[in-house]
Design a protein around this motif. Structure first.
Motif, PDB file in Angstrom:
ATOM      1  N   ILE A   1     -60.590  52.879  25.681  1.00  0.00           N
ATOM      2  CA  ILE A   1     -61.136  51.516  25.692  1.00  0.00           C
ATOM      3  C   ILE A   1     -60.308  50.738  26.707  1.00  0.00           C
ATOM      4  CG2 ILE A   1     -59.743  50.842  23.690  1.00  0.00           C
ATOM      5  CD1 ILE A   1     -62.026  48.865  22.961  1.00  0.00           C
TER       6      ILE A   1
ATOM      7  N   ALA B   1     -65.836  51.523  26.769  1.00  0.00           N
ATOM      8  CA  ALA B   1     -65.267  52.246  25.623  1.00  0.00           C
ATOM      9  C   ALA B   1     -65.984  53.570  25.480  1.00  0.00           C
ATOM     10  CB  ALA B   1     -65.420  51.429  24.340  1.00  0.00           C
TER      11      ALA B   1
ATOM     12  N   LEU C   1     -62.152  57.275  18.964  1.00  0.00           N
ATOM     13  CA  LEU C   1     -62.112  56.372  20.121  1.00  0.00           C
ATOM     14  C   LEU C   1     -61.183  56.986  21.167  1.00  0.00           C
ATOM     15  CD1 LEU C   1     -62.920  53.645  21.394  1.00  0.00           C
ATOM     16  CD2 LEU C   1     -60.895  52.646  20.301  1.00  0.00           C
TER      17      LEU C   1
ATOM     18  N   ARG D   1     -70.596  58.418  22.575  1.00  0.00           N
ATOM     19  CA  ARG D   1     -71.174  57.097  22.814  1.00  0.00           C
ATOM     20  C   ARG D   1     -70.319  56.420  23.869  1.00  0.00           C
ATOM     21  NH1 ARG D   1     -74.087  59.643  20.654  1.00  0.00           N
ATOM     22  NH2 ARG D   1     -75.001  59.514  18.583  1.00  0.00           N
TER      23      ARG D   1
ATOM     24  N   HIS E   1     -67.804  46.284  18.473  1.00  0.00           N
ATOM     25  CA  HIS E   1     -69.097  46.908  18.781  1.00  0.00           C
ATOM     26  C   HIS E   1     -69.021  48.418  18.572  1.00  0.00           C
ATOM     27  CE1 HIS E   1     -72.911  47.577  20.917  1.00  0.00           C
ATOM     28  NE2 HIS E   1     -72.298  48.622  21.447  1.00  0.00           N
ATOM     29  N   THR E   2     -67.967  49.051  19.060  1.00  0.00           N
ATOM     30  CA  THR E   2     -67.863  50.520  18.902  1.00  0.00           C
ATOM     31  C   THR E   2     -67.782  50.886  17.428  1.00  0.00           C
ATOM     32  OG1 THR E   2     -65.444  50.631  19.052  1.00  0.00           O
ATOM     33  CG2 THR E   2     -66.647  50.764  21.103  1.00  0.00           C
TER      34      THR E   2
ATOM     35  N   SER F   1     -75.226  50.492  27.162  1.00  0.00           N
ATOM     36  CA  SER F   1     -74.770  51.868  27.359  1.00  0.00           C
ATOM     37  C   SER F   1     -74.213  52.046  28.764  1.00  0.00           C
ATOM     38  CB  SER F   1     -75.932  52.848  27.164  1.00  0.00           C
ATOM     39  OG  SER F   1     -76.323  52.868  25.820  1.00  0.00           O
TER      40      SER F   1
ATOM     41  N   VAL G   1     -66.426  56.909  22.832  1.00  0.00           N
ATOM     42  CA  VAL G   1     -66.235  57.403  21.464  1.00  0.00           C
ATOM     43  C   VAL G   1     -66.899  58.769  21.361  1.00  0.00           C
ATOM     44  CG1 VAL G   1     -66.730  56.967  19.014  1.00  0.00           C
ATOM     45  CG2 VAL G   1     -66.329  55.036  20.571  1.00  0.00           C
TER      46      VAL G   1
ATOM     47  N   GLN H   1     -71.271  50.464  15.835  1.00  0.00           N
ATOM     48  CA  GLN H   1     -72.171  51.537  16.267  1.00  0.00           C
ATOM     49  C   GLN H   1     -71.794  52.873  15.646  1.00  0.00           C
ATOM     50  OE1 GLN H   1     -74.978  51.203  18.084  1.00  0.00           O
ATOM     51  NE2 GLN H   1     -74.671  48.996  18.092  1.00  0.00           N
ATOM     52  N   ALA H   2     -70.497  53.105  15.474  1.00  0.00           N
ATOM     53  CA  ALA H   2     -70.056  54.354  14.827  1.00  0.00           C
ATOM     54  C   ALA H   2     -70.545  54.389  13.385  1.00  0.00           C
ATOM     55  CB  ALA H   2     -68.533  54.464  14.887  1.00  0.00           C
TER      56      ALA H   2
ATOM     57  N   TRP I   1     -69.887  52.964  26.163  1.00  0.00           N
ATOM     58  CA  TRP I   1     -70.282  51.558  26.165  1.00  0.00           C
ATOM     59  C   TRP I   1     -69.728  50.843  27.385  1.00  0.00           C
ATOM     60  CZ3 TRP I   1     -74.040  51.212  23.023  1.00  0.00           C
ATOM     61  CH2 TRP I   1     -74.050  51.953  21.840  1.00  0.00           C
TER      62      TRP I   1
END
Ligand SMILES: CC(C)(COP(=O)(O)OP(=O)(O)OC[C@H]1O[C@@H](n2cnc3c(N)ncnc32)[C@H](O)[C@@H]1OP(=O)(O)O)[C@@H](O)C(=O)NCCC(=O)NCCS
Length: 156
Positions: A78, A64, A75, A50, A96-97, A15, A66, A100-101, A52
């Motif tokens: 990034i 990134a 998004l 979120r 990864h994004t 994070s 989101v 996680q989404a 990252w």
């Protein structure tokens, strides 16, 4: 595909924290003709966002961001440090994004990309995003404005 993505050797994702902002701003400045300000980044520390951090040997090399609204992930940004590009870092971070989404119960991810940004568009399209529209004059540009391509990936 949003599951089963592989890490890139030497890179980890965690994070993003407020303490990362000086490094974020530097990467942002190196990456965009019209970089986001610190205030814009600070405004992203919200419960429906979120954030990252892509890290190599404890050094931030990408990020990134989101936002989530209802069941849609957006998004917003990034970026990978120029010194770290073209070795799979951007794809790793994007996957990864997406993963996680999906975990956050999003049904799709949408994004805008400058019409002239072929590297980013190529990445998105190769991950299954499709163009769903265009927004004229969406971005500031060197002379006037530039349109955005709107891309979407539906999770299924
Ligand atoms: C877009 C960005 C995140 C890609 O990061 P990266 O680490 O270089 O990406 P990867 O090495 O994982 O490459 C993934 C794919 O992106 C595309 N790509 C990346 N750089 C490219 C380039 N210079 N020219 C053409 N395609 C490119 C390719 O499709 C590549 O797949 P391939 O290696 O199989 O050809 C990076 O270029 C960046 O930070 N750009 C500046 C910020 C930006 O434009 N963000 C997107 C805003 S919408």
């Amino acid at each position: 595909m949003v599951s089963g993505y592989q890490a890139v050797s030497g890179l980890t994702i965690r994070s993003l924290e407020r303490e990362d902002l000086p490094a974020v701003l530097e990467i942002e400045r190196l990456s965009h003709s019209h970089p986001w300000s610190e205030a814009v980044f600070l405004d992203c520390f919200r419960s429906n966002y979120r954030l990252w951090a892509l890290v190599r040997e404890d050094v931030l090399v990408g990020f990134a961001i989101v936002s989530h609204l209802h069941d849609e992930a957006h998004l917003l940004n990034i970026c990978v440090h120029p010194d770290v590009r073209r070795c799979g870092a951007g794809r790793y971070l994007l996957r990864h994004t997406l993963a996680q989404a999906l975990r956050d119960d999003a049904v799709c991810m949408i994004l805008e990309v400058r019409e002239s940004n072929d590297p980013a568009a190529s990445l998105y399209l190769s991950e299954g995003f499709e163009e769903i529209g265009r927004r004229p004059d969406y971005y500031p540009a060197g002379q006037g404005r530039e349109a955005a391509r709107v891309l979407a990936l539906t999770f299924s």
